[in-house]
Write an enzyme that holds these catalytic residues in place. Structure first.
Site, PDB file in Angstrom:
ATOM      1  N   PRO A 186     -39.353 -19.526   0.011  1.00 36.42           N
ATOM      2  CA  PRO A 186     -39.362 -19.535  -1.447  1.00 36.42           C
ATOM      3  C   PRO A 186     -39.891 -18.234  -2.041  1.00 36.42           C
ATOM      4  O   PRO A 186     -40.747 -17.572  -1.449  1.00 36.42           O
ATOM      5  CB  PRO A 186     -40.317 -20.686  -1.775  1.00 36.42           C
ATOM      6  CG  PRO A 186     -41.239 -20.763  -0.597  1.00 36.42           C
ATOM      7  CD  PRO A 186     -40.463 -20.300   0.597  1.00 36.42           C
ATOM      8  N   CYS A 227     -32.122  -0.119 -26.813  1.00 33.86           N
ATOM      9  CA  CYS A 227     -30.862   0.080 -27.530  1.00 33.86           C
ATOM     10  C   CYS A 227     -29.737  -0.738 -26.915  1.00 33.86           C
ATOM     11  O   CYS A 227     -28.767  -0.178 -26.380  1.00 33.86           O
ATOM     12  CB  CYS A 227     -30.490   1.562 -27.531  1.00 33.86           C
ATOM     13  SG  CYS A 227     -31.675   2.539 -28.414  1.00 33.86           S
ATOM     14  N   GLU A 228     -29.884  -2.015 -26.917  1.00 40.47           N
ATOM     15  CA  GLU A 228     -28.888  -2.957 -26.416  1.00 40.47           C
ATOM     16  C   GLU A 228     -28.991  -4.187 -27.291  1.00 40.47           C
ATOM     17  O   GLU A 228     -30.087  -4.745 -27.443  1.00 40.47           O
ATOM     18  CB  GLU A 228     -29.226  -3.398 -24.973  1.00 40.47           C
ATOM     19  CG  GLU A 228     -28.838  -2.452 -23.880  1.00 40.47           C
ATOM     20  CD  GLU A 228     -27.344  -2.359 -23.672  1.00 40.47           C
ATOM     21  OE1 GLU A 228     -26.676  -3.392 -23.655  1.00 40.47           O
ATOM     22  OE2 GLU A 228     -26.855  -1.227 -23.547  1.00 40.47           O
ATOM     23  N   TYR A 285     -38.760 -12.127 -10.476  1.00 42.03           N
ATOM     24  CA  TYR A 285     -37.529 -11.404 -10.850  1.00 42.03           C
ATOM     25  C   TYR A 285     -37.604 -10.771 -12.243  1.00 42.03           C
ATOM     26  O   TYR A 285     -36.602 -10.670 -12.935  1.00 42.03           O
ATOM     27  CB  TYR A 285     -36.293 -12.325 -10.746  1.00 42.03           C
ATOM     28  CG  TYR A 285     -36.165 -12.931  -9.376  1.00 42.03           C
ATOM     29  CD1 TYR A 285     -35.718 -12.163  -8.297  1.00 42.03           C
ATOM     30  CD2 TYR A 285     -36.523 -14.255  -9.140  1.00 42.03           C
ATOM     31  CE1 TYR A 285     -35.638 -12.706  -7.027  1.00 42.03           C
ATOM     32  CE2 TYR A 285     -36.443 -14.802  -7.874  1.00 42.03           C
ATOM     33  CZ  TYR A 285     -35.995 -14.024  -6.816  1.00 42.03           C
ATOM     34  OH  TYR A 285     -35.908 -14.566  -5.562  1.00 42.03           O
ATOM     35  N   GLY A 304     -35.116 -20.795  -3.072  1.00 41.51           N
ATOM     36  CA  GLY A 304     -34.283 -21.057  -4.240  1.00 41.51           C
ATOM     37  C   GLY A 304     -34.718 -22.221  -5.105  1.00 41.51           C
ATOM     38  O   GLY A 304     -34.107 -22.469  -6.144  1.00 41.51           O
ATOM     39  N   ARG A 343     -33.612 -10.837 -17.007  1.00 40.46           N
ATOM     40  CA  ARG A 343     -33.001 -12.140 -16.682  1.00 40.46           C
ATOM     41  C   ARG A 343     -32.210 -12.760 -17.847  1.00 40.46           C
ATOM     42  O   ARG A 343     -31.116 -13.278 -17.622  1.00 40.46           O
ATOM     43  CB  ARG A 343     -34.056 -13.127 -16.172  1.00 40.46           C
ATOM     44  CG  ARG A 343     -34.680 -12.691 -14.830  1.00 40.46           C
ATOM     45  CD  ARG A 343     -35.576 -13.766 -14.227  1.00 40.46           C
ATOM     46  NE  ARG A 343     -34.808 -14.908 -13.793  1.00 40.46           N
ATOM     47  CZ  ARG A 343     -34.756 -16.052 -14.428  1.00 40.46           C
ATOM     48  NH1 ARG A 343     -35.444 -16.243 -15.537  1.00 40.46           N
ATOM     49  NH2 ARG A 343     -34.029 -17.033 -13.971  1.00 40.46           N
ATOM     50  N   ARG A 356     -39.428 -17.608  -6.135  1.00 40.18           N
ATOM     51  CA  ARG A 356     -39.707 -18.055  -7.499  1.00 40.18           C
ATOM     52  C   ARG A 356     -40.723 -19.206  -7.560  1.00 40.18           C
ATOM     53  O   ARG A 356     -41.657 -19.158  -8.366  1.00 40.18           O
ATOM     54  CB  ARG A 356     -38.372 -18.517  -8.089  1.00 40.18           C
ATOM     55  CG  ARG A 356     -38.374 -18.952  -9.513  1.00 40.18           C
ATOM     56  CD  ARG A 356     -37.011 -19.575  -9.830  1.00 40.18           C
ATOM     57  NE  ARG A 356     -35.923 -18.826  -9.256  1.00 40.18           N
ATOM     58  CZ  ARG A 356     -35.252 -17.875  -9.875  1.00 40.18           C
ATOM     59  NH1 ARG A 356     -35.566 -17.563 -11.112  1.00 40.18           N
ATOM     60  NH2 ARG A 356     -34.261 -17.240  -9.261  1.00 40.18           N
ATOM     61  N   TYR A 397     -28.355 -13.380 -16.822  1.00 34.69           N
ATOM     62  CA  TYR A 397     -27.776 -14.713 -16.686  1.00 34.69           C
ATOM     63  C   TYR A 397     -28.243 -15.711 -17.746  1.00 34.69           C
ATOM     64  O   TYR A 397     -28.404 -16.891 -17.462  1.00 34.69           O
ATOM     65  CB  TYR A 397     -27.945 -15.319 -15.278  1.00 34.69           C
ATOM     66  CG  TYR A 397     -28.915 -14.702 -14.311  1.00 34.69           C
ATOM     67  CD1 TYR A 397     -28.431 -14.043 -13.188  1.00 34.69           C
ATOM     68  CD2 TYR A 397     -30.288 -14.818 -14.479  1.00 34.69           C
ATOM     69  CE1 TYR A 397     -29.306 -13.503 -12.259  1.00 34.69           C
ATOM     70  CE2 TYR A 397     -31.159 -14.277 -13.549  1.00 34.69           C
ATOM     71  CZ  TYR A 397     -30.661 -13.624 -12.446  1.00 34.69           C
ATOM     72  OH  TYR A 397     -31.513 -13.089 -11.524  1.00 34.69           O
TER      73      TYR A 397
END
Ligand code: PLP
Length: 443
Positions: free
Chosen positions: A301, A370-371, A399, A257, A339, A303, A343
């Site tokens: 780990p 289309c968002e 990610y 993390g 991502r 990331r 978030y």
């Protein structure tokens, strides 16, 4: 100047080299323009030197700060494919696989059983069977899982039984986005103190190879402080369980993390040494105070091993102005990097051609999907970019692709691995027929 400010977000081998139309951005000595011409866009690039450097930083810190045995597990959820699993194996890392899908990738890369650790909340019967067949360690999430595992392990050959670790819910999360917190009291992950005690009793009763405790408090944090109280709780628990049952964990994993820098405002890069030193000091002192032997310290780990190594290269398709914004419409987005939408992740970018050009004003980078939430970057100072130009987004290694989708029929991008001045295609770009490979027409 944005080049100097942003280059440290890119892989350690990032540089500016001379190209046919002036200076251009390069990784590992290879021009991003040339790579994009060869492999197309959107293109993901992984720089092995950056990943190797991150592993070396973890190893140095563990050796400097922890007197017990230690190891590093790559959290496969951050980025996994056959080449990434091969790299983990060559680096003597363990590999964390969630479910039989990731185990299948590890098997294709011929990762040894002893190096495979399996996670999963609510593992299916097929996940558990695959884990018993392939893993060296299974991290047990809940009491129901123990009963299921006990039956499977009874049937497994005695010399091919994975060790079991128990996932503790420490009741303390790290400071990160709520969607990335996992250690808090009401988290879906792991077991509380009472359940852990029951789990240990159950394992001992059934003669299961229980050897460790695990916890993970969340992902992408920059302050290690909340690991302290979580470690205290886990060591208190270990002490209690030992006095009640005689069992002691030989291994302890405080998960992963540790964060990375995504935007120049996040720099300098969070120090791996600060993180490892904090855990090692806390664990060493906590064990000393309780008279416990130092367990194997296994870090996990994802990331912080792979994010900085990855660069996403997109082509600008069109430039649009509204009264409020300059939009750069690029050829990837939500489908390869969810991502920002999930978030609110904040990224930076540099143009591939003449990356030292000063910004003219702010621009937002939006993808083709289309968002309205398909926006990779909001309001970043950038120079004028014209249709057809390439733009590179750093810290794209974790990610993105592992959480990507085929939304709007998007084809997953090609992935290129850079090592010692050479580029290897490690995942081909999806083709149109891949989109219908699972489909069965109605009669
Ligand atoms: N271990 C566990 C159990 C996780 O759930 C995660 C991420 O969610 C990790 C390790 C890796 O986290 P990170 O990639 O932020 O290091």
């Amino acid at each position: 100047m944005s080049l100097d400010a942003r280059l440290p977000l890119f892989p350690v081998t990032a540089s500016v080299i001379a190209g046919p139309a002036g200076a251009e951005l390069a990784i590992g000595g290879l021009s991003l323009r040339a790579l994009a011409e060869q492999f197309g866009t959107p293109l993901y690039i992984y720089d092995q030197a950056t990943m190797d450097d991150a592993v070396a930083a973890y190893r140095r810190s563990l050796a400097a700060h922890y007197a017990g045995e230690s190891g590093i597990t790559l959290a496969g959820k951050a980025f996994l494919c056959v080449a990434a699993a091969q790299w983990a194996q060559r680096q003597n890392l363990w590999l964390d696989c969630t479910g039989r899908g990731e185990l299948h990738i590890a098997a294709a890369a011929q990762v040894e059983r002893a190096r495979i650790l399996v996670h999963g909340v609510n593992k299916s019967a097929a996940d558990l069977a695959a884990a018993v067949r392939q893993a060296g360690v299974i991290v047990v999430d809940n009491l129901t899982e123990i009963t299921r595992l006990a039956d499977l392990l009874d049937a497994a050959p005695p010399d091919a039984r994975p060790d079991l670790w128990l996932r503790v819910r420490p009741g303390v999360a790290v400071d990160t986005h709520a969607y990335r917190q996992t250690g808090q009291e009401d988290s879906k992950f792991g077991m509380d103190a009472g359940e852990i005690t029951q789990a240990v009793r159950l394992c001992l009763l059934r003669g299961l190879p229980l050897t460790g405790l695990h916890f993970h408090q969340g992902s992408h944090f920059h302050d290690p402080a909340p690991i302290g109280p979580a470690l205290e709780r886990v060591l208190d628990l270990a002490e209690e369980v030992q006095s009640e049952t005689g069992w002691l964990p030989a291994a302890l994993c405080p998960g992963g993390g540790w964060g990375v820098a995504y935007h120049e405002d996040d720099l300098p890069q969070p120090s791996i040494d600060e993180y490892v030193a904090f855990i090692a000091a806390y664990l060493t002192e906590g064990c000393r105070q309780r008279g416990l032997p130092l367990p194997r310290l296994q870090l996990e780990p994802g990331r912080s091993l792979v994010a900085r190594a990855g660069v996403a290269v997109y082509a600008v398709g069109a430039v649009k102005r509204t009264p409020q914004r300059r939009w750069l419409l690029i050829d990837g987005g939500l489908a390869d990097n969810p991502r920002p939408a999930l978030y609110g992740a904040r990224y930076s970018a540099l143009p591939v051609r003449l990356p030292a050009r000063p910004p003219v004003d702010r621009a937002s980078l939006a993808g083709p999907y289309c968002e309205s939430g398909d926006i990779l970057i909001e309001e970043l100072p950038l120079p004028n970019l014209t249709p057809g130009e390439l733009i590179a987004i750093p810290a794209s290694g974790a990610y993105h692709l592992s959480m990507g989708s085929n939304y709007n029929g998007a084809l997953r991008p090609a992935v290129v691995w850079l090592h010692r001045g050479e580029a290897h295609l490690i995942q081909r770009r999806e083709e149109l027929d891949d989109l219908i490979a699972r489909d069965i027409a109605l009669p």
